[in-house]
Design a protein around this motif. Structure first.
Motif, PDB file in Angstrom:
ATOM      1  N   GLY A   1       0.790  -1.218   0.000  1.00  0.00           N
ATOM      2  CA  GLY A   1       0.000   0.000   0.000  1.00  0.00           C
ATOM      3  C   GLY A   1       0.827   1.275   0.000  1.00  0.00           C
ATOM      4  O   GLY A   1       0.317   2.338   0.347  1.00  0.00           O
ATOM      5  N   LYS A   2       2.093   1.178  -0.413  1.00  0.00           N
ATOM      6  CA  LYS A   2       2.969   2.350  -0.463  1.00  0.00           C
ATOM      7  C   LYS A   2       3.863   2.279  -1.692  1.00  0.00           C
ATOM      8  O   LYS A   2       4.129   1.205  -2.219  1.00  0.00           O
ATOM      9  CB  LYS A   2       3.847   2.414   0.788  1.00  0.00           C
ATOM     10  CG  LYS A   2       3.078   2.606   2.062  1.00  0.00           C
ATOM     11  CD  LYS A   2       4.007   2.669   3.242  1.00  0.00           C
ATOM     12  CE  LYS A   2       3.160   2.839   4.505  1.00  0.00           C
ATOM     13  NZ  LYS A   2       3.968   2.911   5.693  1.00  0.00           N
ATOM     14  N   ASP A   3       4.336   3.434  -2.116  1.00  0.00           N
ATOM     15  CA  ASP A   3       5.409   3.506  -3.102  1.00  0.00           C
ATOM     16  C   ASP A   3       6.718   3.538  -2.324  1.00  0.00           C
ATOM     17  O   ASP A   3       6.901   4.395  -1.451  1.00  0.00           O
ATOM     18  CB  ASP A   3       5.313   4.782  -3.943  1.00  0.00           C
ATOM     19  CG  ASP A   3       4.328   4.680  -5.088  1.00  0.00           C
ATOM     20  OD1 ASP A   3       3.815   3.580  -5.351  1.00  0.00           O
ATOM     21  OD2 ASP A   3       4.075   5.718  -5.736  1.00  0.00           O
ATOM     22  N   LEU A   4       7.601   2.610  -2.618  1.00  0.00           N
ATOM     23  CA  LEU A   4       8.936   2.604  -2.021  1.00  0.00           C
ATOM     24  C   LEU A   4       9.914   3.059  -3.093  1.00  0.00           C
ATOM     25  O   LEU A   4       9.981   2.447  -4.168  1.00  0.00           O
ATOM     26  CB  LEU A   4       9.310   1.206  -1.528  1.00  0.00           C
ATOM     27  CG  LEU A   4       8.316   0.495  -0.612  1.00  0.00           C
ATOM     28  CD1 LEU A   4       8.850  -0.874  -0.206  1.00  0.00           C
ATOM     29  CD2 LEU A   4       8.012   1.335   0.610  1.00  0.00           C
ATOM     30  N   ILE A   5      10.642   4.128  -2.837  1.00  0.00           N
ATOM     31  CA  ILE A   5      11.621   4.629  -3.785  1.00  0.00           C
ATOM     32  C   ILE A   5      12.991   4.185  -3.296  1.00  0.00           C
ATOM     33  O   ILE A   5      13.482   4.649  -2.271  1.00  0.00           O
ATOM     34  CB  ILE A   5      11.564   6.163  -3.929  1.00  0.00           C
ATOM     35  CG1 ILE A   5      10.149   6.585  -4.361  1.00  0.00           C
ATOM     36  CG2 ILE A   5      12.583   6.655  -4.953  1.00  0.00           C
ATOM     37  CD1 ILE A   5       9.505   7.479  -3.379  1.00  0.00           C
TER      38      ILE A   5
END
Length: 135
Positions: free
Chosen positions: A47-51
């Protein structure tokens, strides 16, 4: 891709290991130039964007700073880097897992990166989400 790999191998084998630990701008700049498309990656996870900055961190000993900006913002946010392990056999080895930043899922459309080398020079790159999205 094969050409890039062969060029990297040629650089790595060009000098004795003791003479080249890839800890200066002069040593890491050619590698980072050739691998520009791998500087950062985005992963949609939990449920997140990990950069991810893992690739840059692997060559951080020649950098004094990594900065980034998201979605058109200037690359003014500093990414905290682990210190180099000078005096060890693998000064660029990572001992922690602080290799990414998080954002809300699907919110990152673009990542801008600015590298500041230990010699004071710098360079920037811009990456669209689709180009760096991990599948």
């Amino acid at each position: 891709m094969l050409r890039k790999l062969l060029t990297i191998l040629a650089i790595l084998c060009a000098a004795p290991a003791a003479a080249q630990n890839f800890t200066t701008a002069g040593e890491v700049r050619p590698i980072l130039d050739m691998t520009r498309g791998s500087w950062v990656a985005i992963r949609d996870y939990g449920g997140k964007d990990l950069i991810y900055f893992t690739h840059l961190l692997a060559w951080r000993c020649g950098l004094s700073e990594i900065r980034y900006g998201l979605n058109g913002a200037a690359p003014n946010t500093a990414f905290k880097m682990e210190a180099c392990h000078e005096g060890t056999a693998q000064p660029n080895a990572l001992s922690g897992d602080d290799v990414y930043v998080t954002q809300p899922a699907g919110s990152v459309t673009e990542v801008r990166v600015k590298l500041i080398y230990d010699d004071g020079s710098s360079e920037e790159a811009r990456f669209a989400r689709d180009a760096i999205l991990m599948q």
